[in-house]
Design a protein around this motif. Sequence first.
Motif, PDB file in Angstrom:
ATOM      1  N   GLU A   1       0.833  -1.054  -0.354  1.00  0.00           N
ATOM      2  CA  GLU A   1       0.171   0.153   0.318  1.00  0.00           C
ATOM      3  C   GLU A   1       0.748   1.376  -0.128  1.00  0.00           C
ATOM      4  O   GLU A   1       0.503   2.206  -0.937  1.00  0.00           O
ATOM      5  CB  GLU A   1      -0.708  -0.153   1.476  1.00  0.00           C
ATOM      6  CG  GLU A   1      -1.824   1.247   0.449  1.00  0.00           C
ATOM      7  CD  GLU A   1      -3.120   0.445   2.640  1.00  0.00           C
ATOM      8  OE1 GLU A   1      -4.135   2.061   2.412  1.00  0.00           O
ATOM      9  OE2 GLU A   1      -2.425   0.125   3.424  1.00  0.00           O
TER      10      GLU A   1
ATOM     11  N   THR B   1       3.866   1.617  -1.682  1.00  0.00           N
ATOM     12  CA  THR B   1       4.375   1.704  -2.884  1.00  0.00           C
ATOM     13  C   THR B   1       3.425   2.252  -3.558  1.00  0.00           C
ATOM     14  O   THR B   1       3.231   3.240  -4.406  1.00  0.00           O
ATOM     15  CB  THR B   1       4.780   0.350  -3.151  1.00  0.00           C
ATOM     16  OG1 THR B   1       6.171  -0.298  -2.879  1.00  0.00           O
ATOM     17  CG2 THR B   1       4.954   0.124  -4.781  1.00  0.00           C
ATOM     18  N   GLU B   2       1.651   1.334  -3.781  1.00  0.00           N
ATOM     19  CA  GLU B   2       0.558   2.440  -4.024  1.00  0.00           C
ATOM     20  C   GLU B   2       0.650   3.828  -4.084  1.00  0.00           C
ATOM     21  O   GLU B   2       0.517   3.728  -5.539  1.00  0.00           O
ATOM     22  CB  GLU B   2      -0.447   1.228  -4.252  1.00  0.00           C
ATOM     23  CG  GLU B   2      -1.771   1.734  -5.068  1.00  0.00           C
ATOM     24  CD  GLU B   2      -2.592   1.029  -4.832  1.00  0.00           C
ATOM     25  OE1 GLU B   2      -4.160   0.792  -5.554  1.00  0.00           O
ATOM     26  OE2 GLU B   2      -2.828  -0.141  -4.025  1.00  0.00           O
ATOM     27  N   ARG B   3       0.832   4.211  -2.573  1.00  0.00           N
ATOM     28  CA  ARG B   3       0.849   5.766  -3.093  1.00  0.00           C
ATOM     29  C   ARG B   3       1.290   6.410  -3.180  1.00  0.00           C
ATOM     30  O   ARG B   3       1.092   6.954  -3.878  1.00  0.00           O
ATOM     31  CB  ARG B   3      -0.334   5.445  -1.043  1.00  0.00           C
ATOM     32  CG  ARG B   3      -1.412   5.198  -0.949  1.00  0.00           C
ATOM     33  CD  ARG B   3      -1.556   5.171   0.662  1.00  0.00           C
ATOM     34  NE  ARG B   3      -3.115   4.607   1.111  1.00  0.00           N
ATOM     35  CZ  ARG B   3      -3.395   5.825   2.168  1.00  0.00           C
ATOM     36  NH1 ARG B   3      -3.272   6.417   2.273  1.00  0.00           N
ATOM     37  NH2 ARG B   3      -4.472   4.311   2.353  1.00  0.00           N
TER      38      ARG B   3
ATOM     39  N   HIS C   1       0.768   6.648  -7.260  1.00  0.00           N
ATOM     40  CA  HIS C   1       0.080   7.753  -7.959  1.00  0.00           C
ATOM     41  C   HIS C   1       0.493   9.139  -7.096  1.00  0.00           C
ATOM     42  O   HIS C   1       0.097   9.627  -7.892  1.00  0.00           O
ATOM     43  CB  HIS C   1      -0.901   7.191  -6.835  1.00  0.00           C
ATOM     44  CG  HIS C   1      -2.485   7.766  -6.805  1.00  0.00           C
ATOM     45  ND1 HIS C   1      -3.007   8.583  -7.718  1.00  0.00           N
ATOM     46  CD2 HIS C   1      -2.931   9.429  -5.755  1.00  0.00           C
ATOM     47  CE1 HIS C   1      -3.729   8.822  -8.078  1.00  0.00           C
ATOM     48  NE2 HIS C   1      -4.041   9.512  -7.050  1.00  0.00           N
TER      49      HIS C   1
ATOM     50  N   HIS D   1       7.337  -0.740  -9.647  1.00  0.00           N
ATOM     51  CA  HIS D   1       5.793  -0.745  -9.943  1.00  0.00           C
ATOM     52  C   HIS D   1       5.514   0.512 -10.342  1.00  0.00           C
ATOM     53  O   HIS D   1       6.045   2.147 -10.093  1.00  0.00           O
ATOM     54  CB  HIS D   1       5.563   0.058  -8.097  1.00  0.00           C
ATOM     55  CG  HIS D   1       3.733   0.333  -8.074  1.00  0.00           C
ATOM     56  ND1 HIS D   1       2.858  -0.387  -8.710  1.00  0.00           N
ATOM     57  CD2 HIS D   1       3.252   1.166  -8.053  1.00  0.00           C
ATOM     58  CE1 HIS D   1       1.351   0.222  -8.083  1.00  0.00           C
ATOM     59  NE2 HIS D   1       1.509   1.624  -7.948  1.00  0.00           N
TER      60      HIS D   1
ATOM     61  N   GLU E   1       3.206   4.244 -11.983  1.00  0.00           N
ATOM     62  CA  GLU E   1       1.898   4.652 -11.936  1.00  0.00           C
ATOM     63  C   GLU E   1       1.796   5.920 -13.234  1.00  0.00           C
ATOM     64  O   GLU E   1       2.903   6.690 -13.083  1.00  0.00           O
ATOM     65  CB  GLU E   1       1.121   5.427 -10.407  1.00  0.00           C
ATOM     66  CG  GLU E   1       1.234   4.424  -9.624  1.00  0.00           C
ATOM     67  CD  GLU E   1      -0.405   3.476  -9.474  1.00  0.00           C
ATOM     68  OE1 GLU E   1      -1.499   4.160 -10.109  1.00  0.00           O
ATOM     69  OE2 GLU E   1      -0.101   2.981  -8.858  1.00  0.00           O
TER      70      GLU E   1
END
Length: 347
Positions: A109, A111-113, A116, A237, A239
Motif C-alpha cells: 500500500e 508503494t501504491e500510494r 500515485h 511499480h 503509475e
Amino acid sequence: MRDAALQERRNRQILADIVRTYIETGEPVSSRAISKRFEETLSTATIRNLMADLEDDGFLYQPHTSAGRVPTAAAYRFFAQEIASQATISVGDREWIQREMGGATSAAEITERAGHILAEVSNGLGIIVSPPLGKTVLEHARMWLLPDGRVVVVLISTGGNTRDKVLHPPRPFTQAELDATADFLNRHYSGWTLEAIRADLLQKLATERERYEGIVQNALSLCDPAVLGDESALHVHVEGTAQIVGTREFANQAQLRELLAAIEEKHRLVTVLNACIETPEPVYVQIGIKEMSEAGENLALISAPYSRNDLVQGSLAVLGPPRLQYERAITAVAYVAQLFSEALNKT
C-alpha cells in the motif's frame, strides 16, 4: 554566457524566466513576454539579442523564423539543477503527501500510494523500484519440497514483501534438510541482505569447512542470488502511463509506441534508476533518457533513493516530458522518498 559575471547573472535570470514561461504556456517564448517578467528595465531588442546569445550557446532554439524561443535539454538541465533545486516544498503539497502516505499500513500500500502521488505531481509516470534481489534484506525464509524433487524457496523481506522461486536443485533434498537450512538462515541471518549472507557463507566454508560444509553448501545452493535469478525488472511499480500518452511531446505515434514498449519491458527503467542511486545528489535530475529508447530524448527523470535502517533499498522517480513543474516535482520526490523510508522502517 559564463565569461562576465554581470552578464552571466542577467542571462541566467532571463533563461530561467524563459523556461518558466514555456512550462506555463507550452508556446514559444517571445522577447516581449520576458520583458514583462524581468525585474530590470530592458528593451525587447536587448532581450532579443540576449536570447540569440543563449540560442548560440545551445540553451534555446527557434522552431521557425517568426516564432519565439523554446528551451533545449540544456536549458531544462540548467533550470532544474541551479534554480528549482533551491526550492522548498509548499505547505499544501507537504500536507497532501502526508495525508496520502499516512494511512498506508503495508509495503504494497505504501508503494501504491507513493506511485500515485509521484504520477500526479508530474503529470507523468510515478515509478518505485524495489531493491535488486541481492540487496533484499531477509527477515524469514521458508522452503518446501515438491513431489517431483523441485524446491520452492520463499524469501520474506522487510515490510512483508515476498519473493518465491521454484528451483531444480543440483542434488535431491529431503524436507528435513530444507527445514534445517531455513532454520539456519532464520537464526543466523535475519536482517542481512542476500549479498552479505552469501559472502559470510563463503567465508565460513573457507575458514571452517568441516564445521559448516553441509548446511552452508545447502544454503548456498538454495539462497544464492545468482541461483535464484535476479529478475529485478519484475519488481517495478509504475503509475500514470495514461498521462504520458496524452502529452504533445508524444504526438508522434511511432515514438509513443517505442516509449510504451520501453516502459512495459521495465528492465530499462531499472537500469536507469539503479544508476541514479550511485550518484551523490540526494535528488537526481536527468534530461533526455537515451538509455530507454530514442523517444527517451523527450523525457525528464527526477529520482531519489529510499532506505531502511540506513541501507539504500531502491529508488523512486517521476518520469515525464521535460516541460514539467520542476520545483514541485523535485521537492515532492525528495519528500516522498523521506516518508517512504520512514514508513518502511515502521513496517
